[in-house]
Structures are given as C-alpha cells and as structure tokens.
Design a protein around this motif. Structure first.
Motif, PDB file in Angstrom:
ATOM      1  N   TYR A  51      58.562  18.511  20.701  1.00 23.02           N
ATOM      2  CA  TYR A  51      59.491  18.998  19.693  1.00 23.02           C
ATOM      3  C   TYR A  51      60.526  17.915  19.389  1.00 23.02           C
ATOM      4  CZ  TYR A  51      57.307  23.320  21.066  1.00 23.02           C
ATOM      5  OH  TYR A  51      56.373  24.283  21.347  1.00 23.02           O
ATOM      6  N   ALA A  57      65.301  24.222  17.787  1.00 26.59           N
ATOM      7  CA  ALA A  57      64.140  25.064  18.092  1.00 26.59           C
ATOM      8  C   ALA A  57      64.410  25.882  19.350  1.00 26.59           C
ATOM      9  CB  ALA A  57      62.899  24.202  18.297  1.00 26.59           C
ATOM     10  N   VAL A  58      63.722  27.020  19.442  1.00 26.09           N
ATOM     11  CA  VAL A  58      63.716  27.845  20.651  1.00 26.09           C
ATOM     12  C   VAL A  58      62.248  27.997  21.042  1.00 26.09           C
ATOM     13  CG1 VAL A  58      64.230  30.105  21.639  1.00 26.09           C
ATOM     14  CG2 VAL A  58      65.789  29.100  19.953  1.00 26.09           C
ATOM     15  N   VAL A  59      61.939  27.636  22.295  1.00 25.55           N
ATOM     16  CA  VAL A  59      60.560  27.688  22.776  1.00 25.55           C
ATOM     17  C   VAL A  59      60.518  28.599  23.997  1.00 25.55           C
ATOM     18  CG1 VAL A  59      58.597  26.350  23.618  1.00 25.55           C
ATOM     19  CG2 VAL A  59      60.196  25.316  21.986  1.00 25.55           C
ATOM     20  N   VAL A  60      59.647  29.594  23.952  1.00 24.62           N
ATOM     21  CA  VAL A  60      59.495  30.522  25.074  1.00 24.62           C
ATOM     22  C   VAL A  60      58.197  30.191  25.797  1.00 24.62           C
ATOM     23  CG1 VAL A  60      59.292  32.934  25.764  1.00 24.62           C
ATOM     24  CG2 VAL A  60      60.747  32.320  23.824  1.00 24.62           C
ATOM     25  N   ILE A  61      58.318  29.900  27.092  1.00 26.35           N
ATOM     26  CA  ILE A  61      57.159  29.581  27.932  1.00 26.35           C
ATOM     27  C   ILE A  61      56.969  30.761  28.880  1.00 26.35           C
ATOM     28  CG2 ILE A  61      56.174  27.954  29.592  1.00 26.35           C
ATOM     29  CD1 ILE A  61      59.094  26.640  27.850  1.00 26.35           C
ATOM     30  N   ILE A  66      52.824  28.598  25.905  1.00 26.02           N
ATOM     31  CA  ILE A  66      53.839  28.867  24.886  1.00 26.02           C
ATOM     32  C   ILE A  66      53.626  30.301  24.404  1.00 26.02           C
ATOM     33  CG2 ILE A  66      54.704  28.288  22.586  1.00 26.02           C
ATOM     34  CD1 ILE A  66      55.323  26.017  24.379  1.00 26.02           C
ATOM     35  N   GLU A  69      57.686  30.427  19.535  1.00 25.30           N
ATOM     36  CA  GLU A  69      58.678  29.422  19.199  1.00 25.30           C
ATOM     37  C   GLU A  69      59.217  29.699  17.810  1.00 25.30           C
ATOM     38  OE1 GLU A  69      56.304  25.631  17.729  1.00 25.30           O
ATOM     39  OE2 GLU A  69      55.589  26.288  19.700  1.00 25.30           O
ATOM     40  N   SER A  71      61.781  27.671  14.873  1.00 26.46           N
ATOM     41  CA  SER A  71      62.485  26.436  14.560  1.00 26.46           C
ATOM     42  C   SER A  71      62.697  26.348  13.056  1.00 26.46           C
ATOM     43  CB  SER A  71      61.684  25.226  15.053  1.00 26.46           C
ATOM     44  OG  SER A  71      60.432  25.172  14.408  1.00 26.46           O
ATOM     45  N   TYR A 100      65.252  37.444  19.820  1.00 31.46           N
ATOM     46  CA  TYR A 100      63.889  36.922  19.733  1.00 31.46           C
ATOM     47  C   TYR A 100      63.080  37.291  20.971  1.00 31.46           C
ATOM     48  CZ  TYR A 100      60.019  33.654  19.116  1.00 31.46           C
ATOM     49  OH  TYR A 100      58.775  33.099  18.993  1.00 31.46           O
ATOM     50  N   VAL A 116      62.992  29.809  28.747  1.00 33.53           N
ATOM     51  CA  VAL A 116      63.369  29.625  27.343  1.00 33.53           C
ATOM     52  C   VAL A 116      64.053  28.275  27.222  1.00 33.53           C
ATOM     53  CG1 VAL A 116      64.717  30.500  25.405  1.00 33.53           C
ATOM     54  CG2 VAL A 116      63.664  32.103  27.008  1.00 33.53           C
ATOM     55  N   VAL A 118      65.717  25.372  24.709  1.00 36.37           N
ATOM     56  CA  VAL A 118      66.406  25.309  23.425  1.00 36.37           C
ATOM     57  C   VAL A 118      66.682  23.855  23.064  1.00 36.37           C
ATOM     58  CG1 VAL A 118      68.491  25.968  22.157  1.00 36.37           C
ATOM     59  CG2 VAL A 118      67.481  27.553  23.799  1.00 36.37           C
TER      60      VAL A 118
END
Length: 173
Positions: A51, A57-61, A66, A69, A71, A100, A116, A118
């Motif tokens: 990224y 962006a916000v990415v949730v693992i 993943i 996300e 963005s 989210y 999460v 960011v």
C-alpha cells in the motif's frame, strides 16, 4: 582541596569527542530521514499486499488473510460523513475504523486473529490487534525505509519498503 588543571591532552580529547558526536549526528540525519514509499503487509510468512504511503487506507487482516480494505475515495467519503466534522483526524479515523469493522466482521467480530493496519498522513500504525499483549498497537507510527511493526502472536508484519537511497538496514526504537 586540590585544583584540577586541564592538560593539553584533556582538551584534545574533549575536542575529538565533540567532533565525533557531530559526525554521528550528521550521519544519522542524512541516513535516517529517508522516507519509504509504501508498506508491505505480511501475515504468516505470505505477502498479502503493498500500500502506498501517499494514500490513506485501512487494512483488516483476519486469520492471515486480507479480510477487507478501504482507501482513496471510499475512505475519504466515510471520513466526511462522520458526525465529527470538527474533531481531529485521529478521532474521526477511529470512528470510521470501528464502523467498518462492525460491517466487515459482523457476528464473529473478534473470532480468530484480527489486526487493523492504518496508513494515514504518510505513516503506518497498527490500530487494533486480537492478541493479548498489544505491543504492535502501542508501537509508534512508522514511515522510514525498513521500519517494521510486528504482531508476533498473529504473525503479522507491517514493513516500510525502502526507497533504496539509504544504507541503513534497520532502526531500533
């Protein structure tokens, strides 16, 4: 009481020390200020994505993958629709992340390993983690080449990609 007299060697040693300290300071300013251009998200040894630091962006693992996300325009739209128009960006971002996560994870909110990440303002941080120790969440924001945030229990690594201009391998905080 005896007086202390400075000898010529003492003065030379003090001057050499000051020159050495100045050289280290100049070197660290030159090599430690290189910003990275992107962050790589790795979970359980597998690279999940890269990224740009120039786009929030916000990415949730979740469980090593993943889970979602947001963005760009979608994230900007969510930030603008919060009822926190006069609040600082961090509080608005926290609210958007919470909403989210509620949407994304619904019933099984924190079942499994959830992290999460960011990207905001050219820096990266771990906002939440489903582990006990929370070291990754307490870590300061990162933005320089090769800096990392690691969540050992969930095996998640956020690493700033080096621009290639720096000779520094790693920075310890």
């Amino acid at each position: 009481m005896a007086e202390l007299k400075l000898k010529k060697a003492d003065i030379v040693l003090a001057v050499m020390f000051v020159i050495f300290a100045a050289a280290i300071l100049a070197w660290s300013v030159m090599y430690f200020t290189d910003s990275g251009t992107s962050v790589t998200v790795t979970a359980r040894g597998e690279e999940l994505g890269e990224y740009s630091l120039s786009e929030d962006a916000v990415v949730v693992i979740k469980d090593g993958k993943i889970a979602g996300e947001i963005s760009g325009d979608e994230l900007l739209g969510r930030l603008e629709t919060t009822d926190m128009a006069n609040a600082d960006d961090a509080r608005a971002m926290k609210k958007v992340i919470g909403e989210y996560l509620d949407e994304l994870l619904a019933d099984d909110q924190y079942a499994g390993d959830v992290n999460v990440a960011v990207v905001s303002g050219g820096k990266v941080y771990m906002d939440r983690a489903g582990c006990d120790n929370q070291h990754c969440v307490q870590h300061q924001k990162i933005s320089r080449g090769n800096e990392q945030i690691v969540c050992l229990p969930n095996k998640v690594i956020l690493q700033i990609k080096d621009t290639g201009d720096s000779e520094v391998d790693i920075i310890a905080h």
